[in-house]
Design an enzyme around this catalytic site. Structure first.
Site, PDB file in Angstrom:
ATOM      1  N   CYS B 115       5.196   1.537 -12.971  1.00 62.99           N
ATOM      2  CA  CYS B 115       6.377   2.202 -12.122  1.00 62.99           C
ATOM      3  C   CYS B 115       5.845   1.533 -10.588  1.00 62.99           C
ATOM      4  O   CYS B 115       4.819   1.985 -10.331  1.00 62.99           O
ATOM      5  CB  CYS B 115       6.234   3.659 -12.042  1.00 62.99           C
ATOM      6  SG  CYS B 115       7.376   4.348 -10.913  1.00 62.99           S
ATOM      7  N   CYS B 118       6.308   4.712  -7.792  1.00 66.16           N
ATOM      8  CA  CYS B 118       5.221   5.633  -7.616  1.00 66.16           C
ATOM      9  C   CYS B 118       4.550   5.884  -8.752  1.00 66.16           C
ATOM     10  O   CYS B 118       3.420   4.923  -8.848  1.00 66.16           O
ATOM     11  CB  CYS B 118       5.825   6.876  -7.207  1.00 66.16           C
ATOM     12  SG  CYS B 118       7.382   7.507  -8.444  1.00 66.16           S
TER      13      CYS B 118
END
Lengths: 120, 215
Positions: B115, B118
């Site tokens: 990701c 985040c």
């Protein structure tokens, strides 16, 4: 408001002996966000954008690339978003933090810690 | 009072009173108090999430799904077509409707999940992501230099194997389905599930070792 100690939640573990969360509050803050998202109080996209921006800011400021930095950012972003949406104004959170601090100081070890006027 | 005495008093004070949580834990407690009092959060819902997480959530869920996929061609098709439905069919006790998609390793393709923004991860199904998954270093480098990152995990891809990097978001999260190891033809589903590791489901590990009892 009292919860089992980490040892009582053996299952906050990743399996194969590995702990999923280094600290109990890490699990709790994740749970709070998951529940708020599921209830439609937090928008998952906005949450993700805000967390990403905060992580980037802390990295740029030279914060260690660690779990501690990550969860500090996680909690800070949650506080900011909830303050911004007026779900939990920061002044109220500050006041309650001090009340909890006093409650801990005033409670003998082993007794459940409660805020004044709280039954449970 | 001597400094020795004041130290003793301070120690006694600490022992006689409940242990004050660390500052962030205290702030979180206060935040929850405010949310609950204002009717925006149910304490029971938070506790239920923690209980469900404790009992039902972890990489073993993905491992069971992958082991079934290795042994049931119909299930593979279902997993590819509608991953949440496949999870729900095999693991009805696990949270439904989580936005997850299974991506399949092949002899010529390796999948890696990150990701970049985040830390999006199917934690409601597979448990919390490892610390390195959330790190700035991994998030920054997995797309830019996936082979280099894989090498640091001891995964050296042979020539001819392409890497596909999947960037998780709040709308779509991924789980890598590794290839079934050779030499496991007579293994039970439970034994097979014991081979599947969390890192294999993220894609930082490619080859699973068919050593019985490894789980």
């Amino acid at each position: 408001m009292s919860r089992p100690e980490p040892s009582a939640r053996a299952a906050l573990r990743q399996g194969r002996g590995e702990t999923a969360f280094a600290e109990q509050w890490h699990a709790e803050v994740v749970a709070v966000v998951e529940v708020l998202v599921a209830d439609g109080r937090l928008d998952p996209g906005a949450w993700s954008q805000a967390l990403g921006a905060e992580l980037e800011r802390r990295a740029a400021d030279g914060a260690p690339d660690s779990d501690a930095t990550y969860y500090a950012a996680f909690l800070a972003v949650l506080e900011q978003l909830l303050d911004g949406q007026d779900l939990a104004p920061s002044a109220e959170v500050e006041r309650r933090t001090e009340e909890w601090r006093r409650a801990y100081h005033a409670t003998p070890h082993g007794q459940p810690v409660r805020l004044a006027g709280q039954n449970d | 009072m001597s400094s020795h005495d004041s130290d003793k008093v301070a120690r006694l004070h600490r022992e006689l009173h409940s242990h004050l949580p660390a500052e962030p834990a205290l702030r979180l407690k206060a935040l929850e108090t405010v949310l609950v009092e204002r009717g925006f959060l149910s304490q029971d819902a938070v506790d239920s999430w923690l209980d469900a997480y404790s009992e039902n959530v972890g990489p073993m869920n993905g491992a069971r799904v992958i082991a079934r996929a290795w042994t049931d061609p119909d299930f593979v098709a279902r997993l590819a077509e509608d991953t949440p439905a496949a999870f729900a069919a095999l693991l009805p006790h696990v949270e439904k409707g989580y936005p997850i998609k299974a991506v399949f390793n092949t002899p010529t393709t390796h999948n890696l999940v990150v990701c970049t923004l985040c830390s999006c991860y199917p934690l409601g199904i597979l448990g919390m992501s490892p610390a390195w998954y959330k790190s700035t270093a991994y998030r920054a480098r997995a797309v830019r230099d996936p082979r280099g990152v894989l090498a640091e995990f001891g995964t050296h891809l042979p020539e001819g194997v392409d890497v596909r990097v999947w960037d998780s978001t709040s709308d779509r999260r991924y789980m890598v389905v590794p290839e079934r190891p050779a030499g496991t033809g007579d293994w039970s589903e439970t034994e097979l599930a014991g081979l599947v590791t969390r890192n294999a489901m993220i894609g930082t590990v490619r080859d699973l070792t068919p050593a019985r009892g490894a789980a």
